[in-house]
Design an enzyme around this catalytic site. Structure first.
Site, PDB file in Angstrom:
ATOM      1  N   GLU A 196       0.829  -1.213   0.000  1.00 22.97           N
ATOM      2  CA  GLU A 196       0.000   0.000   0.000  1.00 22.97           C
ATOM      3  C   GLU A 196       0.863   1.263   0.000  1.00 22.97           C
ATOM      4  OE1 GLU A 196      -2.836  -0.247   3.201  1.00 22.97           O
ATOM      5  OE2 GLU A 196      -4.043  -1.725   2.152  1.00 22.97           O
ATOM      6  N   GLU A 267      -6.697  -7.712  -0.893  1.00 22.80           N
ATOM      7  CA  GLU A 267      -7.294  -7.617   0.442  1.00 22.80           C
ATOM      8  C   GLU A 267      -8.770  -7.259   0.333  1.00 22.80           C
ATOM      9  OE1 GLU A 267      -5.425  -5.148   3.365  1.00 22.80           O
ATOM     10  OE2 GLU A 267      -3.404  -5.912   2.964  1.00 22.80           O
TER      11      GLU A 267
END
Length: 872
Positions: A196, A267
């Site tokens: 991320e 995710e």
């Protein structure tokens, strides 16, 4: 004679050579077969493993958050839940807690974990980091990295890249040595570098992009034969695949940044992680199923549930303020038990999508928009009958009718129906036909006998040797060796400085960057400070009711996950001459997110005395400060059997000051079920069982519902012996009640079903043969299934209603419509059985053919109790 003997000898020798060659050839062939590599490539549709396109259903399971003894059961249940892939981070600070000293044993045995996954015939995605976040302390980065001269984390920094490359190569070489990559015949088919990064990239400007390119080249240059992803990194450089994280990637993901890359979802958050002080939050399985079906209907081919099993943040491993229990509302709960219906409903979704596999992977997509809130997405393979359709209703309040290929389909509110042959509905995301469970914490009879507590109270440092002119920053002071850092200072007050006005009060005021604080003045503990004081000093506005509510919340001076800074202010009795101030800075884990993590600071930053006739006295830089790391009990390791002999313990008399250690012995809870300790009556601290760190607890930090965020704390069975287990607790707060602590057994023996008569029957009725979807039974009918775990059977029917019951599992009540024979019918089908199937229709429950509420669509709600049958 001798010639014949020689001939026989030569013949025998030739045979031996031939047999030897044959065996060698066979052996080599066997070895070759065993180590045959699988090429992993990709295109714009999917990953391609060994020449075959794959739909990948993956779940995050983190090896340090459970125990090696739990891994086989968790992995097996994940596979039974329809997963074919397990995803895990690699935890740098677990494997290299001290520079150059590596740990791959116990809960850190990554190789063993991966080989168990391989044994179950599943794939692996390895998320290397170096930064992982994961609500794990310091985002997985080892503390020692902060102290490398000139280092800046996660940017184009020479020092950080050197240490990262060494770590990455060490891990990947270990995987290669064990032949765990798919190219070597192993299970690892996908890797991830960084995590991320887009959340911090702007802070590093051009250096951020350079760092991402460097990380990409690093893993690509190792030629390990697997593709690599970067999640939430839409500008991921080739050949990295940019992947999505979030709850609704079917709508939020802009898609791959190149046409030759597949749509991967790394995710899909199955719930929300918890922090101390927050209210309960959950994510429904209907929403998860809807999001997955939508993603696959829009060219997705891979989903990973984060988390599939959350587990436990043992010891001090959680990030700041994060609870010890992690992602408990995942399909497999903290204890590794199936959380139904989340587990079962997703399992059926995977079956439905697998029925669509051929058209999804080889067909051409089509889209129709029949109405404002409705949508049809379908895939057809040219020249065949292969077809799969997804009928979506985005109306959140009402069902919608969709006409598709001449047939009307009624689609429930905000749901997607899956038609693997473009005509037969086999699954609807909002209609749950799998069973439900309610978790029970049963007080153990065996473990709670004779809990006689002994105590040892930490000595309060009076005046530590001065070594700094300001309070030392708390992360740097503790170096992740303890949650605790001491600060002491002394200062003199003369008569002229004391307040002259009658009734005037002097106060100590401490501004802290977090996380929590205990304060003593002239040997007196300053007690508890309400959250209202903290909120007031942060200039937050509340109405009168809010002020009254917050002022009642107990807890020492502390911050929260969202607002770590706070101000501690309390009246003090100054005396003429020397005064002594002692502070204990408390951590709840290191931060796990954000840019410039290496420059994040915490602890007391400003200390002053208010109300003096001479004005405010600033102690921050005008006094010499003494500093010390940790508790004496930590230094002596009194949480262990060997260490506890090093101090003098006293019998607990019913009251104790703060900073007290408690110890007692208990027998292991009966049965083989999961076990936990319930920390009722306690404040804040740490728990150990037989020297193993169970985790942090914080009962006194109440949430807005005036409840503790977490009450039960998991004790893995591998931590326990049959008898005389040592429980040690370090408690920060005074006057707690350890006698309220109890041990519990965890089960899911309350099993329920909640099925509407208009639901789609179980997807298990269908199979795919070539291009056709066929029923495996002559009669595809709607049923409710109830199933006990282990060797248990249904011992009682606690509730049954066919009508319009209300509530949920563990809390059902009869509505205005109910078939009187509901309970008798369920008992006939289920009592004494490990599993039972109940037809859901009017003929089963309205045997007198009377329907007192004809216009009501009926629902069957059942609740049963499972138990082991007693031996006669």
């Amino acid at each position: 004679m001798r010639k014949h003997s020689l001939d026989r000898w030569l013949l025998a020798a030739v045979l031996v050579v031939l047999l030897s060659s044959s065996c060698t050839f066979a052996s080599k062939k066997a070895v070759k077969k065993k180590t045959k590599g699988k090429e992993v490539t990709y295109d714009g549709t999917s990953l391609i493993v060994d020449g075959k396109r794959e739909l990948l259903f993956s779940g995050s399971i983190h090896y340090p958050r459970s125990t090696p003894e739990m891994w086989p059961s968790i992995i097996k249940r994940a596979k039974q839940g329809g997963l074919n892939t397990i995803q895990t981070y690699v935890f740098w600070n677990v494997h290299e807690p001290e520079q150059g000293k590596f740990n791959f044993s116990g809960r850190a045995d990554l190789v063993k974990f991966i080989k168990l996954i391989e044994k179950n015939g599943m794939y692996v995605t390895l998320r290397l980091g170096p930064f992982i976040q994961a609500e794990w302390t310091h985002g997985g980065l080892p503390y020692w990295l902060r102290e490398v001269p000139g280092i800046f984390f996660r940017t184009d920094n020479k020092e950080f890249k050197e240490h990262t490359e060494r770590y990455v190569r060490m891990v990947l070489d270990k995987m290669k040595e064990e032949k765990l990559f798919a190219s070597q015949g192993g299970p690892i088919i996908l890797g991830q570098i960084e995590n991320e990064y887009s959340a911090v990239q702007r802070a590093y400007k051009e250096d951020g992009m350079n760092y991402i390119k460097w990380g990409s080249k690093l893993v690509d240059s190792m030629n390990l034969g697997i593709p690599w992803v970067m999640c939430k990194q839409n500008d991921a450089p080739d050949p990295m695949i940019n992947a999505c994280n979030g709850r609704h990637c079917g709508d939020t993901f802009p898609g791959p940044n190149k046409d030759n890359k597949p749509s991967l979802w790394t995710e899909n958050w199955t719930t929300q992680f918890r922090v101390f002080g927050d209210a309960p939050v959950k994510r429904s399985v209907e929403d998860i199923a809807f999001s997955v079906a939508r993603f696959f209907s829009k060219n997705g081919s891979h989903v990973n549930y984060y988390m599939y099993h959350g587990g436990t943040n043992f010891g001090r491993t959680s990030a700041h303020y994060v609870t010890t229990r992690y992602y408990d509302d995942a399909p497999l709960d903290e204890y590794g038990l199936e959380r139904e219906p989340k587990y079962g409903h997703l399992k059926q979704l995977h079956s439905a999508l697998n029925l669509c596999k051929k058209p999804l992977l080889w067909g051409q997509p089509r889209t129709e928009k029949p109405g404002k809130d409705t949508e049809i997405r379908y895939y057809e393979q040219r020249g065949t009958k292969s077809c799969a359709a997804f009928l979506a209703n985005n109306n959140t309040e009402a069902a919608e009718t969709i006409k598709f290929r001449g047939k009307d389909y009624v689609i429930a509110p905000r749901s997607i129906s899956i038609l693997p042959d473009c005509k037969t509905v086999v699954y609807n995301t909002a209609q749950i036909v799998s069973h439900h469970t309610s978790r029970n914490f049963m007080k153990s009879k065996k473990a709670n006998k004779k809990l006689n507590f002994k105590v040892f109270t930490e000595p309060l440092p009076h005046k530590l040797k001065g070594d700094s002119y300001i309070p030392v920053e708390l992360y740097g002071l503790t170096k992740d060796k303890s949650d605790y850092g001491w600060y002491t200072t002394s200062f003199k007050i003369n008569e002229n400085q004391l307040p002259k006005k009658k009734g005037a009060k002097t106060n100590v005021r401490i501004a802290s960057l977090g996380h929590a604080l205990h304060v003593w003045f002239n040997g007196e503990y300053l007690g508890k400070i309400g959250v209202y004081m903290i909120c007031k000093n942060m200039k937050m506005s509340y109405d009168d009711d809010d002020v009254n509510f917050f002022s009642l919340l107990p807890g020492n001076g502390h911050g929260s996950h969202d607002e770590k800074s706070f101000v501690f202010q309390k009246p003090v009795a100054l005396k003429e001459g020397e005064n002594h101030l002692v502070m204990l800075g408390v951590l709840t884990g290191f931060p796990d997110s954000g840019s410039y993590l290496e420059h994040r600071y915490t602890g007391p930053r400003s200390v002053s005395i208010l109300g003096l006739s001479s004005g405010t006295l600033d102690l921050t830089e005008s006094s010499k400060w003494g500093n010390k790391v940790g508790m004496e009990g930590e230094r002596l390791a009194i949480q262990t059997r060997k260490g506890l002999r090093k101090v003098k313990w006293h019998k607990f008399s019913g009251k104790a000051p703060g900073l007290t250690w408690y110890q007692t012995y208990f027998d292991a809870p009966e049965s083989e079920s999961a076990a936990a300790v319930r920390m009722s009556g306690m404040g804040k601290g740490l728990i150990w069982v037989n020297g193993e760190g169970v985790g942090r607890y914080w009962q006194s930090f109440l949430n807005p519902l005036n409840q503790s965020t977490q009450i039960e704390y998991h004790i893995p069975r591998s931590f326990l012996k049959p008898k005389k287990n040592l429980l040690v607790i370090f408690e920060e707060e005074p006057n707690v009640k350890p006698k309220l602590i109890d041990f519990v057994i965890v089960n899911r023996d309350t099993v329920c079903s909640y099925v509407g008569e208009n639901y789609t029957p179980n997807v298990g009725h269908w199979i795919r043969k070539k291009d056709e979807v066929q029923a495996i039974t002559d009669n595809v009918s709607l049923t409710a299934t109830l199933k006990c775990s282990g060797n248990k059977k249904i011992a009682a029917v606690e509730f049954a209603s066919f009508g319009n019951p209300i509530g949920d599992c563990g809390n059902f009540t009869v509505g205005t419509c109910n078939a009187p024979v509901s309970k008798q019918v369920v008992e006939k089908h289920c009592l004494g059985k490990a599993e039972c199937v109940i037809p859901v229709n009017k003929s089963t429950f309205q045997q007198d053919k009377k329907d007192s509420c004809k216009n009501v669509i009926k629902t069957l709600a059942v609740q049963v109790k499972c138990a082991r049958q007693k031996k006669k």
